[in-house]
Design an enzyme around this catalytic site. Structure first.
Site, PDB file in Angstrom:
ATOM      1  CG  ASP A 134      43.822  36.889  37.526  1.00  0.00           C
ATOM      2  OD1 ASP A 134      42.896  37.437  36.634  1.00  0.00           O
ATOM      3  OD2 ASP A 134      44.258  37.803  38.396  1.00  0.00           O
ATOM      4  CG  ASP A 182      44.088  40.204  33.448  1.00  0.00           C
ATOM      5  OD1 ASP A 182      43.051  41.258  33.583  1.00  0.00           O
ATOM      6  OD2 ASP A 182      44.257  39.521  34.202  1.00  0.00           O
TER       7      ASP A 182
END
Length: 169
Positions: free
Chosen positions: A111, A125
Site C-alpha cells: 500500500d 483498492d
C-alpha cells in the site's frame, strides 16, 4: 481487458512504490490531504484482520471464483465494468498475498496511496471501491447482471394501461 489493465497498473505501481519510496516515510503531494507512504499490509482494508493473511487469501480466491462464474451471465455493460474492476482489484491484492514476503498465502499487500491520515491503499483498492459503488448504483437502478431490469415504474405510470384491466375498458 479491464481486469488485465487494473492488474497491470496495480502491480506496476507497487513495483515502483517499493523501488522509490522509503517504508513508513510520508511524502505529501497535496498537503495533508494526499501523499505517498509505503507500507506492507498483512490485513485487509484499514489493516482490519492483521495477521489473518492466509484467511484473506482464501477469501480473495473465493471472490475471484465467484466473479468468474457470475461473469458467464453478463448482459449489462455496467455490470461488466463493475465485475472487471472488482476482479482486477481482487487479483492485484491476491498476487501480493501469493508472491510477496513472507511467502505464499502470507504475503503482505503493498500500500502506498495515503489519504489524509486515515488510511493507505493502492490501485487495486481504488478499483474495488469504484466497483462497489457501481454495484450499489446498478442494484438501486434495478439492473441485473444478465442485463434485465426491474419494472418498478409500471404501476406508477397512470398513462400506461394495466394488462389485467385493458380489455375491460
Amino acid at each position: 481487458m479491464l481486469t488485465a489493465a487494473v492488474l497491470l497498473v496495480d502491480q506496476l505501481t507497487k513495483v515502483w512504490a517499493v523501488a522509490v519510496l522509503e517504508p513508513g516515510v510520508r511524502r505529501p503531494l497535496v498537503g495533508e490531504l494526499f501523499g505517498l507512504q509505503l507500507i506492507r499490509n498483512d490485513g485487509a482494508a484499514l489493516s482490519i484482520a492483521s495477521g489473518m493473511t492466509w484467511v484473506l487469501s482464501l477469501v480473495a480466491t473465493a471472490v475471484v471464483v465467484v466473479i468468474v462464474r457470475v461473469s458467464r451471465r453478463l448482459g449489462s455493460r455496467g455490470w461488466a465494468v463493475a465485475l472487471g474492476l472488482l476482479l482486477g482489484g481482487a487479483l492485484g491484492n491476491l498476487v501480493d498475498r501469493m508472491v510477496r514476503e513472507p511467502g505464499p498465502l502470507h504475503g503482505h499487500v503493498i500500500d502506498f496511496l495515503a489519504y489524509w491520515r486515515l488510511f493507505i491503499g493502492n490501485v487495486a483498492d481504488i478499483a474495488i471501491v469504484v466497483a462497489a459503488v457501481l454495484v450499489v448504483w446498478l442494484t438501486a437502478r434495478g439492473i441485473h447482471v444478465d442485463g434485465t431490469r426491474d419494472d418498478r415504474h409500471h404501476d406508477e405510470d397512470p398513462a400506461e394501461p394495466d394488462d389485467a384491466t385493458d380489455g375491460a375498458r
